[in-house]
Each structure stands twice: as structure tokens, then as C-alpha cells.
Design a protein around this motif. Structure first.
Motif, PDB file in Angstrom:
ATOM      1  N   ASN A 120      -5.674  14.263  -0.013  1.00  0.00           N
ATOM      2  CA  ASN A 120      -6.589  14.801  -0.485  1.00  0.00           C
ATOM      3  C   ASN A 120      -7.296  15.568   0.656  1.00  0.00           C
ATOM      4  O   ASN A 120      -7.057  15.787   1.434  1.00  0.00           O
ATOM      5  CB  ASN A 120      -7.634  13.641  -1.006  1.00  0.00           C
ATOM      6  CG  ASN A 120      -6.906  12.908  -2.255  1.00  0.00           C
ATOM      7  OD1 ASN A 120      -6.602  13.721  -3.029  1.00  0.00           O
ATOM      8  ND2 ASN A 120      -6.875  11.797  -2.121  1.00  0.00           N
ATOM      9  N   CYS A 124     -12.211  13.185   1.836  1.00  0.00           N
ATOM     10  CA  CYS A 124     -12.005  12.016   1.439  1.00  0.00           C
ATOM     11  C   CYS A 124     -11.790  10.863   2.311  1.00  0.00           C
ATOM     12  O   CYS A 124     -12.210   9.794   2.165  1.00  0.00           O
ATOM     13  CB  CYS A 124     -10.679  12.119   0.482  1.00  0.00           C
ATOM     14  SG  CYS A 124     -10.086  10.561  -0.357  1.00  0.00           S
ATOM     15  N   TYR A 125     -11.474  11.376   3.526  1.00  0.00           N
ATOM     16  CA  TYR A 125     -11.230  10.574   4.726  1.00  0.00           C
ATOM     17  C   TYR A 125     -12.326  10.647   5.866  1.00  0.00           C
ATOM     18  O   TYR A 125     -12.202   9.611   6.693  1.00  0.00           O
ATOM     19  CB  TYR A 125      -9.774  10.871   5.363  1.00  0.00           C
ATOM     20  CG  TYR A 125      -8.662  11.014   4.022  1.00  0.00           C
ATOM     21  CD1 TYR A 125      -8.116   9.833   3.672  1.00  0.00           C
ATOM     22  CD2 TYR A 125      -8.186  12.212   3.709  1.00  0.00           C
ATOM     23  CE1 TYR A 125      -7.230  10.221   2.634  1.00  0.00           C
ATOM     24  CE2 TYR A 125      -7.140  12.334   2.723  1.00  0.00           C
ATOM     25  CZ  TYR A 125      -6.763  11.129   1.913  1.00  0.00           C
ATOM     26  OH  TYR A 125      -5.834  11.379   1.314  1.00  0.00           O
ATOM     27  N   HIS A 166     -11.931   1.429  -4.411  1.00  0.00           N
ATOM     28  CA  HIS A 166     -10.518   1.380  -4.656  1.00  0.00           C
ATOM     29  C   HIS A 166      -9.928   2.171  -3.614  1.00  0.00           C
ATOM     30  O   HIS A 166      -8.504   1.824  -3.095  1.00  0.00           O
ATOM     31  CB  HIS A 166     -10.179   1.968  -5.927  1.00  0.00           C
ATOM     32  CG  HIS A 166      -8.879   2.153  -6.448  1.00  0.00           C
ATOM     33  ND1 HIS A 166      -8.180   1.192  -6.405  1.00  0.00           N
ATOM     34  CD2 HIS A 166      -7.894   3.052  -6.263  1.00  0.00           C
ATOM     35  CE1 HIS A 166      -6.598   1.468  -6.706  1.00  0.00           C
ATOM     36  NE2 HIS A 166      -6.814   2.728  -6.754  1.00  0.00           N
ATOM     37  N   LYS A 167     -10.186   3.333  -2.960  1.00  0.00           N
ATOM     38  CA  LYS A 167      -9.477   4.130  -2.302  1.00  0.00           C
ATOM     39  C   LYS A 167      -9.120   3.266  -0.948  1.00  0.00           C
ATOM     40  O   LYS A 167      -8.131   3.558  -0.288  1.00  0.00           O
ATOM     41  CB  LYS A 167      -9.870   5.531  -1.829  1.00  0.00           C
ATOM     42  CG  LYS A 167     -11.301   5.581  -0.996  1.00  0.00           C
ATOM     43  CD  LYS A 167     -11.779   6.905  -0.595  1.00  0.00           C
ATOM     44  CE  LYS A 167     -13.162   6.871   0.300  1.00  0.00           C
ATOM     45  NZ  LYS A 167     -13.505   8.185   0.442  1.00  0.00           N
ATOM     46  N   TYR A 168     -10.155   2.353  -0.572  1.00  0.00           N
ATOM     47  CA  TYR A 168      -9.751   1.812   0.827  1.00  0.00           C
ATOM     48  C   TYR A 168      -8.859   0.535   0.559  1.00  0.00           C
ATOM     49  O   TYR A 168      -7.806   0.522   1.355  1.00  0.00           O
ATOM     50  CB  TYR A 168     -10.896   0.910   1.201  1.00  0.00           C
ATOM     51  CG  TYR A 168     -12.263   1.958   1.469  1.00  0.00           C
ATOM     52  CD1 TYR A 168     -12.098   2.692   2.298  1.00  0.00           C
ATOM     53  CD2 TYR A 168     -13.147   2.028   0.706  1.00  0.00           C
ATOM     54  CE1 TYR A 168     -13.224   3.966   2.562  1.00  0.00           C
ATOM     55  CE2 TYR A 168     -14.287   2.863   0.825  1.00  0.00           C
ATOM     56  CZ  TYR A 168     -14.395   3.653   1.818  1.00  0.00           C
ATOM     57  OH  TYR A 168     -15.252   4.805   2.103  1.00  0.00           O
ATOM     58  N   TYR A 170      -6.320   1.008  -1.843  1.00  0.00           N
ATOM     59  CA  TYR A 170      -5.106   1.585  -2.073  1.00  0.00           C
ATOM     60  C   TYR A 170      -4.484   2.034  -0.646  1.00  0.00           C
ATOM     61  O   TYR A 170      -3.272   1.823  -0.459  1.00  0.00           O
ATOM     62  CB  TYR A 170      -5.584   2.752  -2.828  1.00  0.00           C
ATOM     63  CG  TYR A 170      -4.098   3.518  -3.209  1.00  0.00           C
ATOM     64  CD1 TYR A 170      -3.270   3.116  -4.196  1.00  0.00           C
ATOM     65  CD2 TYR A 170      -3.895   4.941  -2.937  1.00  0.00           C
ATOM     66  CE1 TYR A 170      -1.958   3.923  -4.235  1.00  0.00           C
ATOM     67  CE2 TYR A 170      -2.939   5.778  -2.806  1.00  0.00           C
ATOM     68  CZ  TYR A 170      -1.963   5.292  -3.903  1.00  0.00           C
ATOM     69  OH  TYR A 170      -0.700   6.063  -4.042  1.00  0.00           O
TER      70      TYR A 170
END
Length: 205
Positions: A120, A124-125, A166-168, A170
Motif C-alpha cells: 500500500n 499505511c505503514y 486489523h492491519k496490524y 494481518y
């Protein structure tokens, strides 16, 4: 119990880590299937129920897998001899460290031009993992799936947890696939786990 890399306990511990990651992987794939069904067909009570169960199982097995990794890093099946709040802080610190490590690795790879094409945008990071992530992760593992807790039906919103974290979760999950995911078509030997059988033995037939 303390152990050393390569000894018998370590070998068994790695077998169980593989099993736990497989369960995490199975749960995530089940969640993805029901989530897609919800998006395509619309939300119903039954679909929400099945999606909820799959996602909380994913949370549970991911948390247990990470604790198993922590135990292996520490060379101690109990992780630490500390108790109570002190032990909790050590465990939560481990989760926070690895979540932030993964975010930083993706951010740096994007800056260096070495990131894979599917990542992404850097925004995002290039973030700090929320300070309460590990605490909330543990609470949902305990109350949304581990124990019968009244908060599950009242104050514990899995929807809010999902959108916030959720992104963490995932990225913690995908970070481990290379080492702990299925590597070949042949299913691995997980000792007592893959020897389980409901078949009658010949002497009992």
C-alpha cells in the motif's frame, strides 16, 4: 520449563508452533470467506455470527502463536518467571515490538525502492502502532473467544476492534507465513496431532 534451541523440548515446541500457525491460517481463510459472503450477499445475523466466530478464532490463534514465538525466543515455555502485571507488560511489549518492526520494515522498503509492487501507500505503514494495541488484542483474545464474558454481548465491539487494528493483526500474520506456513503439498508430520484417530485399532475391533 527452560530449553535450548535444537533440543527435544524445542523440537516439540516448534511442532506445536506450526500447528498453532496452521490453525491461525485456517481461521483467517474462513474469516475471509465469510467476510466476502457478507459483502456480496449483505449482512444477516447468521453471516455476522459466522464471521465473528472466524475472526475471533483468528485473533485467538494468532495471539497464542505469538506467545509461543515469545517463549521460544526466551528459551522458556513460561516465557518469564515474572507474575501478574509485570508478566503482562513483558508479553505486551513483545507484541508491540514486532508490530512496530513490521510497519517500519515496510516503510523503509518503500523509501528505499525495494518494496514489492503490491504494498500500500507509505502512509499505511509510516505510523506508530497505537499504544493500547497489545492490551486490546489480549482483551479480545480473552473475552471475545477465550472466556464466557458478559462484555462480549455489551461493551466489546469486534467491529470497532477490526477497523482500528486489523492491519496490524494481518501484517503480524503474513509476516510469519514464510517460516511457519505450509511449504509443500505433503502435509507435515505434527506427531501426536497428526496421529490422532477415531478409528478402532485392530486389537479393539
Amino acid at each position: 520449563m527452560k530449553f535450548n534451541t535444537g533440543d527435544t523440548v524445542d523440537g516439540d515446541h516448534c511442532t506445536v508452533l506450526t500447528h498453532e500457525f496452521f490453525r491461525c491460517d485456517d481461521s483467517f481463510k474462513e474469516f475471509a470467506r465469510y467476510a466476502e459472503q457478507m459483502i456480496i450477499q449483505g449482512q444477516t445475523r447468521e453471516i455476522s455470527y459466522r464471521t465473528y466466530n472466524a475472526y475471533t478464532n483468528f485473533i485467538h490463534h494468532l495471539y497464542e502463536f505469538l506467545m509461543g514465538c515469545h517463549a521460544r525466543d526466551a528459551g522458556n515455555t513460561e516465557i518469564t518467571n515474572k507474575k501478574g502485571e509485570e508478566r503482562t507488560k513483558i508479553i505486551e511489549g513483545y507484541v508491540m515490538h514486532h508490530a512496530q518492526r513490521i510497519m517500519d520494515q515496510y516503510r523503509d522498503a518503500i523509501k528505499n525502492g525495494t518494496a514489492p509492487s503490491w504494498v500500500n501507500h507509505i502512509s499505511c505503514y509510516d505510523v506508530t502502532v497505537p499504544a493500547e494495541f497489545a492490551k486490546d488484542f489480549r482483551e479480545f483474545r480473552n473475552k471475545a473467544v477465550g472466556h464466557v464474558a458478559h462484555e462480549r454481548a455489551s461493551t466489546l465491539s469486534l467491529t470497532e476492534f477490526y477497523h482500528k487494528y486489523h492491519k496490524y493483526l494481518y501484517l503480524l500474520y503474513t509476516d510469519s507465513i514464510h517460516w511457519w506456513g505450509k511449504r509443500s503439498d505433503e502435509f507435515p508430520d505434527l506427531k501426536e496431532i497428526t496421529e490422532f484417530s477415531v478409528m478402532l485399532s485392530s486389537e479393539n475391533a
